[in-house]
Write a protein that holds these residues in place. Structure first.
Motif, PDB file in Angstrom:
ATOM      1  N   SER A 132     -16.226  13.873   1.543  1.00 13.40           N
ATOM      2  CA  SER A 132     -16.931  13.580   0.297  1.00 13.40           C
ATOM      3  C   SER A 132     -17.690  14.807  -0.180  1.00 13.40           C
ATOM      4  N   ARG A 133     -17.344  15.307  -1.366  1.00 11.44           N
ATOM      5  CA  ARG A 133     -18.033  16.456  -1.944  1.00 11.44           C
ATOM      6  C   ARG A 133     -18.972  16.040  -3.071  1.00 11.44           C
ATOM      7  N   ASP A 134     -18.860  14.822  -3.519  1.00  8.18           N
ATOM      8  CA  ASP A 134     -19.704  14.325  -4.605  1.00  8.18           C
ATOM      9  C   ASP A 134     -21.035  13.865  -4.034  1.00  8.18           C
ATOM     10  N   ILE A 135     -22.094  14.611  -4.314  1.00  8.85           N
ATOM     11  CA  ILE A 135     -23.413  14.288  -3.755  1.00  8.85           C
ATOM     12  C   ILE A 135     -23.854  12.896  -4.181  1.00  8.85           C
ATOM     13  N   LEU A 136     -23.614  12.534  -5.447  1.00 10.53           N
ATOM     14  CA  LEU A 136     -24.086  11.250  -5.968  1.00 10.53           C
ATOM     15  C   LEU A 136     -23.412  10.067  -5.296  1.00 10.53           C
ATOM     16  N   ASN A 137     -22.278  10.286  -4.653  1.00 12.25           N
ATOM     17  CA  ASN A 137     -21.553   9.197  -4.012  1.00 12.25           C
ATOM     18  C   ASN A 137     -21.661   9.242  -2.493  1.00 12.25           C
ATOM     19  N   ARG A 138     -22.540  10.073  -1.985  1.00 12.72           N
ATOM     20  CA  ARG A 138     -22.743  10.128  -0.543  1.00 12.72           C
ATOM     21  C   ARG A 138     -23.670   8.995  -0.098  1.00 12.72           C
ATOM     22  N   PRO A 139     -23.402   8.397   1.048  1.00 16.61           N
ATOM     23  CA  PRO A 139     -24.293   7.356   1.561  1.00 16.61           C
ATOM     24  C   PRO A 139     -25.744   7.819   1.687  1.00 16.61           C
ATOM     25  N   SER A 140     -25.966   9.062   2.094  1.00 15.31           N
ATOM     26  CA  SER A 140     -27.334   9.560   2.251  1.00 15.31           C
ATOM     27  C   SER A 140     -28.064   9.605   0.914  1.00 15.31           C
ATOM     28  N   PHE A 141     -27.374  10.024  -0.155  1.00 16.23           N
ATOM     29  CA  PHE A 141     -28.008  10.077  -1.476  1.00 16.23           C
ATOM     30  C   PHE A 141     -28.318   8.671  -1.985  1.00 16.23           C
ATOM     31  N   ILE A 142     -27.347   7.776  -1.849  1.00 17.13           N
ATOM     32  CA  ILE A 142     -27.544   6.397  -2.323  1.00 17.13           C
ATOM     33  C   ILE A 142     -28.690   5.739  -1.554  1.00 17.13           C
ATOM     34  N   LEU A 143     -28.738   5.958  -0.245  1.00 17.91           N
ATOM     35  CA  LEU A 143     -29.824   5.384   0.549  1.00 17.91           C
ATOM     36  C   LEU A 143     -31.172   5.939   0.113  1.00 17.91           C
ATOM     37  N   ALA A 144     -31.224   7.228  -0.175  1.00 23.17           N
ATOM     38  CA  ALA A 144     -32.486   7.826  -0.633  1.00 23.17           C
ATOM     39  C   ALA A 144     -32.982   7.152  -1.903  1.00 23.17           C
ATOM     40  N   VAL A 145     -32.075   6.871  -2.834  1.00 27.62           N
ATOM     41  CA  VAL A 145     -32.465   6.193  -4.076  1.00 27.62           C
ATOM     42  C   VAL A 145     -32.915   4.764  -3.788  1.00 27.62           C
ATOM     43  N   LEU A 146     -32.170   4.060  -2.948  1.00 30.48           N
ATOM     44  CA  LEU A 146     -32.506   2.671  -2.640  1.00 30.48           C
ATOM     45  C   LEU A 146     -33.869   2.552  -1.960  1.00 30.48           C
ATOM     46  N   LEU A 147     -34.246   3.560  -1.191  1.00 33.14           N
ATOM     47  CA  LEU A 147     -35.543   3.526  -0.510  1.00 33.14           C
ATOM     48  C   LEU A 147     -36.658   4.066  -1.407  1.00 33.14           C
ATOM     49  N   LEU A 148     -36.494   5.280  -1.905  1.00 35.13           N
ATOM     50  CA  LEU A 148     -37.572   5.918  -2.668  1.00 35.13           C
ATOM     51  C   LEU A 148     -37.864   5.201  -3.980  1.00 35.13           C
ATOM     52  N   TRP A 149     -36.828   4.685  -4.628  1.00 32.11           N
ATOM     53  CA  TRP A 149     -36.992   4.047  -5.929  1.00 32.11           C
ATOM     54  C   TRP A 149     -36.943   2.521  -5.822  1.00 32.11           C
ATOM     55  N   ASN A 150     -37.236   1.999  -4.646  1.00 37.11           N
ATOM     56  CA  ASN A 150     -37.184   0.551  -4.459  1.00 37.11           C
ATOM     57  C   ASN A 150     -38.108  -0.161  -5.440  1.00 37.11           C
ATOM     58  N   PHE A 151     -37.546  -1.084  -6.197  1.00 32.45           N
ATOM     59  CA  PHE A 151     -38.298  -1.788  -7.247  1.00 32.45           C
ATOM     60  C   PHE A 151     -39.499  -2.547  -6.673  1.00 32.45           C
ATOM     61  N   GLY A 152     -39.283  -3.244  -5.552  1.00 29.14           N
ATOM     62  CA  GLY A 152     -40.360  -4.041  -4.976  1.00 29.14           C
ATOM     63  C   GLY A 152     -41.557  -3.204  -4.591  1.00 29.14           C
ATOM     64  N   LEU A 153     -41.313  -2.068  -3.944  1.00 28.26           N
ATOM     65  CA  LEU A 153     -42.419  -1.202  -3.552  1.00 28.26           C
ATOM     66  C   LEU A 153     -43.157  -0.636  -4.764  1.00 28.26           C
ATOM     67  N   LEU A 154     -42.410  -0.284  -5.791  1.00 27.72           N
ATOM     68  CA  LEU A 154     -43.037   0.298  -6.982  1.00 27.72           C
ATOM     69  C   LEU A 154     -44.028  -0.662  -7.623  1.00 27.72           C
ATOM     70  N   ILE A 155     -43.627  -1.925  -7.785  1.00 28.86           N
ATOM     71  CA  ILE A 155     -44.529  -2.840  -8.496  1.00 28.86           C
ATOM     72  C   ILE A 155     -45.613  -3.391  -7.582  1.00 28.86           C
ATOM     73  N   VAL A 156     -45.302  -3.586  -6.303  1.00 27.78           N
ATOM     74  CA  VAL A 156     -46.302  -4.156  -5.401  1.00 27.78           C
ATOM     75  C   VAL A 156     -47.395  -3.137  -5.088  1.00 27.78           C
ATOM     76  N   ASP A 157     -47.018  -1.893  -4.851  1.00 27.00           N
ATOM     77  CA  ASP A 157     -48.008  -0.880  -4.475  1.00 27.00           C
ATOM     78  C   ASP A 157     -48.677  -0.222  -5.668  1.00 27.00           C
ATOM     79  N   HIS A 158     -47.898   0.107  -6.687  1.00 23.61           N
ATOM     80  CA  HIS A 158     -48.421   0.980  -7.731  1.00 23.61           C
ATOM     81  C   HIS A 158     -48.793   0.266  -9.020  1.00 23.61           C
TER      82      HIS A 158
END
Length: 523
Positions: A132-158
């Motif tokens: 896989s050469r496409d960064i946007l389609n790598r499991p590590s990139f997708i996981l980073a988005v799912l964790l860092l930009w998690n909707f629940g954490l954003l509204i509950v904490d911030h």
């Protein structure tokens, strides 16, 4: 061909910085009573001697987290005094000056650095797709988005306001250490986490059984059975020393002062009742609504006398004890037995057939959901304990990705009533739509070669959330029922989402049984 580390992770700081800037945009938004809770704890730990921390009751929001979190608040208070000293006065109830709001909001953003670091460590543990050469389609990139930009954490904490990101950082970092086979470090991090917030007792059985079976037993026999000759007392001593040391550091001063019973009474206030004021989407929400349905049916059929029934309080917006009208009332001991029975197959599975760190992670998820489903006085925000770790498995398995989409969509939507002011409606809708659309599209593309992620009935159920959302957020506020039944949207949201959470729990169990049968033993 493997991508060099320096090249493959240049995108991570940008993701982290972007979400941090987004959090700063919410500084002036609505905040809940939890904002005052933590301001009061800052005042208690800064202005009073340690001996009075767990006795102070000027505010109704008394200190009810473990001692390590109290010391965390104590440390924050020394920074807070440079913003506004008045926020550290215990008698200044509901104090929220602009400087106080700025400090508390920024303190959540800053302590989220722990979560950001933990997310990166988790991303390093996932299995990348070959070629896989496409960064946007790598499991590590997708996981980073799912964790860092998690909707629940954003509204509950911030927006709502809490420090869950800081705490989840310890949980995910502990999981990452186990995935990297650094068991003592993982145990230390989890011990610290338990002494920061005791809700993580939900997943303690998974840690205890996994570490005992896979770390203290140094080798497995060919038939997979446990033999005591492979048991390492030194490893058990090392684990025990870590747990005892952290607990002694946390609770030691209060034990010396003879205050342990008082501290424990604050940590486990069983008189708060079976359900929180706003029902968490779990089995007790279904149980409560069934009881109410039987009452209505009984009155209509003249089998029950309405005047003799106890007054309904379960959706009155108050935290209190109550009795069911038709079904047997539930006690804390009953919820404990139900919780233990719900997680028993999972912990037995990793004891009898250890499957490495990912087997532990599956057990952790089932313990988190089992406790959420059957626990006493569960808060709706606790569903995040399962959603965030499940993100790791979702980027590695199509089956887990489907479960993740159902659990995340229903679990996140169940948090909607936390933000009930009109100004936050477009914010929560936009953020959830963005996160949900990304989750569906990214995971579908990632697992495109393995077939669809969701079954037809699952799609129908999730689309039903749109109807529930329009009814609760748009139609109901304009209807005459708003005055007569103000908590009806809460009930509808909890009950509908309960079905999705229960379904996800069952699917995770089925997935565990299949995984036990199909996967080779991992180390």
């Amino acid at each position: 061909m493997a991508v060099p580390v320096a090249e493959s992770w240049t995108w991570f700081p940008a993701l982290a910085l972007g979400v941090s800037l987004l959090k700063c945009l919410f500084i002036s938004s609505y905040h809940s009573t939890d904002f005052e809770v933590h301001r009061n704890w800052l005042a208690i730990t800064h202005s009073l001697p340690v001996s009075r921390w767990y006795y102070e009751n000027t505010s109704e929001w008394t200190l009810d987290y473990p001692p390590l979190f109290a010391w965390f608040e104590f440390g924050l208070s020394h920074v807070a005094q440079h913003f506004d000293r008045n926020m550290l006065v215990v008698e200044n109830l509901n104090y929220a000056s602009p400087s106080t709001v700025l400090f508390q909001r920024l303190s959540v953003v800053f302590t989220d650095l722990v979560f950001i670091f933990a997310a990166r460590e988790c991303c390093r543990c996932v299995q990348e797709q070959k070629g896989s050469r496409d960064i946007l389609n790598r499991p590590s990139f997708i996981l980073a988005v799912l964790l860092l930009w998690n909707f629940g954490l954003l509204i509950v904490d911030h927006i709502h306001f809490q420090y869950n990101g800081f705490l989840f950082g310890f949980l995910l970092l502990s999981v990452a250490k186990h995935l990297q086979a650094c068991h003592l470090q993982g145990a230390l991090l989890f011990s610290i986490l338990l002494n920061l917030k005791h809700i993580y007792l939900y997943v303690a059985p998974a840690y205890g059984i996994y570490l005992l079976r896979s770390y203290c037993f140094t080798q497995d026999n060919k038939d997979g059975s446990v033999r005591w000759r492979s048991f390492s007392p030194l490893r058990l001593l090392a684990l025990g020393s870590i747990v005892v040391s952290v607990c002694a550091l946390s609770f030691g001063p209060f034990i010396v002062m003879g205050q342990l019973p008082q501290v424990l009474s604050r940590l486990f206030p069983f008189k708060r009742g079976l359900c929180h004021a706003y029902w968490a989407p779990n089995i007790w929400a279904l149980y409560n609504v069934l009881d109410k349905g039987l009452v209505l049916l009984g009155v209509r059929l003249k089998l029950l006398e309405e005047a003799e029934l106890p007054r309904a309080t379960m959706t009155g917006g108050l935290v209190q004890e109550f009795q069911h009208s038709v079904l047997p009332s539930v006690s804390p001991s009953v919820t404990l037995v139900c919780t233990l029975l719900s997680i028993l197959p999972a912990v037995v599975s990793i004891w009898r057939r250890p499957r490495g760190a990912r087997g532990f992670l599956r057990c952790l998820l089932l313990c988190a959901l089992g406790s959420f489903m059957f626990g006493w006085h569960v808060h709706e925000k606790a569903v995040l304990i399962a959603i965030l770790p499940l993100s790791i498995l979702a980027v590695e398995s199509r089956e887990d990705a489907g479960i993740f989409l159902v659990l995340t969509t229903t679990g996140h939507y169940s948090l909607f009533p936390l933000l009930f002011t009109p100004a936050e409606l477009p914010i929560k809708v936009t953020l959830m739509l963005m996160f949900t659309v990304y989750s569906f599209t990214a995971l579908r593309k990632l697992h495109s070669s393995q077939g669809p992620l969701l079954r037809p009935l699952e799609v129908v159920y999730l689309l039903g959330l749109v109807t529930v959302g329009i009814a609760c957020e748009v139609i109901f506020p304009m209807s005459p029922w708003q005055q007569r039944l103000p908590f009806l949207p809460l009930l509808a949201t909890s009950v509908y989402c309960s079905a999705g959470v229960c379904y996800s729990f069952l699917r995770l169990y089925v997935s565990l049984l299949r995984w036990d049968e199909e996967k080779p033993k991992q180390t």
